[in-house]
Each structure stands twice: as C-alpha cells, then as structure tokens.
Design a protein around this motif. Structure first.
Motif, short mmCIF file in Angstrom:
data_model
loop_
_atom_site.label_atom_id
_atom_site.label_comp_id
_atom_site.label_asym_id
_atom_site.label_seq_id
_atom_site.Cartn_x
_atom_site.Cartn_y
_atom_site.Cartn_z
N SER A 1 16.35 29.60 72.59
CA SER A 1 15.58 28.87 71.58
C SER A 1 15.80 27.37 71.61
N VAL A 2 16.72 26.90 72.45
CA VAL A 2 17.01 25.47 72.50
C VAL A 2 15.83 24.73 73.13
N ARG A 3 15.41 23.65 72.50
CA ARG A 3 14.35 22.79 73.03
C ARG A 3 14.76 21.34 72.84
N ASP A 4 14.24 20.48 73.69
CA ASP A 4 14.55 19.06 73.60
C ASP A 4 13.29 18.27 73.95
N PRO A 5 12.54 17.80 72.95
CA PRO A 5 11.32 17.02 73.24
C PRO A 5 11.60 15.75 74.04
N MET A 6 12.79 15.15 73.83
CA MET A 6 13.12 13.94 74.58
C MET A 6 13.23 14.26 76.07
#
Length: 280
Positions: A164-169
């Motif tokens: 579930s980890v996400r990073d838009p950067m």
C-alpha cells in the motif's frame, strides 16, 4: 526434288504446277567425325579433372579423419552409443522431408523468423525496464518505511502494508524516464505487430498499469531487504524525502546516496534505543 503445287487460275479453275523445294544442307561425314572426336576429347578432359578433384578431396578428408582420431575427437561425440533422438515433426505426414530438414538446420543455427527476432528484442527491453523500475522503487520504499518505522516495528510490518506504500514525489521524479522508456518499448511493439501473426500481437504498454505491477511485485524484495537489515543489526535510514542534500535520481533506477547514522549517542541511535525499551 519436284513437287506439285495446286493454285487457282483467273477462271477459278484448279491448276497444278510444279516447283522445287529446298532440301536441307547435309553435313559431310568428315565434319561429323571431327565434331564427335572433339566432343569425346572434351568429355574425357572433364572426367579427368573431376577425378583429380575427387581424389584430392578424398585424400584431404582421410587426413582430417586421421588428425581427429589422433586427437581423440571421435571419443567425445555427443550421443555416441545412444539411440538417435527423434522429434514429433519427423514423422508428421503433412511436413515434407526436405522442409523438415531445412527447419532443423535453421533451428540448430539459432535462426528465426523476423517476428520472432523482434519478439525477443521486445521481451528483453520490457524485462530490463521492469527490473530497473523495481530496483528503484524497492530502494525508495525501504527509505520510506525506515523513516516511518523504527527497526522493532519494521520487523513486524506486513506485506499488505508494503504493497500500500505510495510516493507521489517519486512517481513525479521518475516520470521522465518511465515515459521515455515506454515510448521506445511501444515503438518496438508497433514494429512487432507489423510482421507478427495476428494471434500473438501485443497491445501498447501504459505507465499506470506497469507501476501497479511493480508495487505488487516489489513486496517480496522489500521483505528480503528488511530481513537482511534485521540480521545485520539494523540501521534505520535518516531519509524521509528528497531533502537534506539527497538527490534520489531515478532515470533508470539509479538511486541517490542514502545516509546512515549508526554512531553511538547519535539521534537515531537514541530513538532506536528508546523504541526498543518501549516495545519490550
């Protein structure tokens, strides 16, 4: 030689007249004998040259066999003393014998139709792109988890939490590489679809589905990284984003430098010690 020729006169009645026909010119017997002798000499010369060539080839092959026997090559022949391996196509009544032999020669020499060559090139490019993105996201995911969870809590993280980890950067930072690489891959897809049979043609690859695939496939890699850190004693990275002079360049998965601070008395050492006491 005279022959009769039938014609019509002015009154419309038939009239017969004789005319001479040209007889074919006869070749004198002496000329025919000379031509026969010349042809016989030419044939004997050809037979003699072919015999010399055959003798030379036989002698050379015998010498090659002798050298191979002395070097022991005949004792290392693959399949010696074993039954000949048969394949199903060899007994196929719908494949001619010459076509079967030609296909076998082509296969043994590694040749393939143009669309198969393009398929290999496409598979290699796609696998390389996915592997690079997986490595880049695995490093980034580990930094995010390490910055948010101390080692005792990191050891208890579940695969669902990792997935579930996400990073838009990170996605925005890597977008340039992703779009460029996928454009090249899709160019190969179009070339491949132009020559490949219809049942094996492929669709265009898009960025979002590829990222979702990477997020799900990287879970096992992240878990292995966590286990390795636990076995080594655990060092939590002090990285929470693209700050503090860290340049997390992707552009093909080249991760930036990560700083570790495991010195006794450092801030993160005290935080880990405090969390360890809190958990235990």
């Amino acid at each position: 030689m005279l022959t009769a020729r039938t014609t019509f006169n002015k009154t419309g009645k038939l009239s017969r007249s004789s005319s001479s026909l040209h007889t074919p010119q006869r070749i004198p017997a002496d000329s025919r004998r000379k031509e026969a002798l010349r042809d016989e000499k030419h044939s004997s010369a050809l037979v003699g040259s072919e015999k010399l060539f055959a003798d030379a080839a036989l002698e050379e092959s015998q010498e090659a066999k002798g050298r191979a026997r002395q070097e022991g090559r005949f004792g290392k022949i693959t399949g010696r003393g074993k039954p000949i391996t048969r394949i199903s196509d060899e007994g196929n009544p719908f494949i001619a014998r010459e076509e079967f032999l030609m296909n076998r020669i082509v296969q043994r020499n590694g040749a393939a139709p143009p669309w198969v060559e393009l398929q290999r090139e496409l598979d290699t490019a796609l696998a390389s792109f996915r592997e690079i993105v997986k490595q880049s996201w695995t490093r980034r995911c580990m930094r995010i988890l390490s910055s948010e969870h101390p080692l005792p809590l990191l050891a208890r993280i579940t695969p669902a939490q990792i997935a579930s980890v996400r990073d838009p950067m990170w996605e925005a930072h890597e977008a340039g590489y992703h779009n460029t690489a996928l454009a090249e891959i899709n160019s190969l897809v179009r070339r491949y679809n132009g020559v490949a049979p219809y049942p094996v043609r492929r669709t265009i690859y898009e960025r979002e589905p590829e990222l979702e695939k990477v997020y799900s496939e990287c879970v096992d890699d992240v878990l292995r990284e966590i286990d390795a850190r636990i076995k080594e004693g655990g060092v939590v990275r002090s990285v929470s984003g693209f700050t503090d002079g860290e340049d997390d360049r992707g552009g093909g998965g080249a991760g930036g430098s990560a700083r570790y601070d495991s010195r006794p008395g450092s801030f993160w050492a005290m935080v880990r010690k405090w969390f360890a006491k809190l958990v235990t």
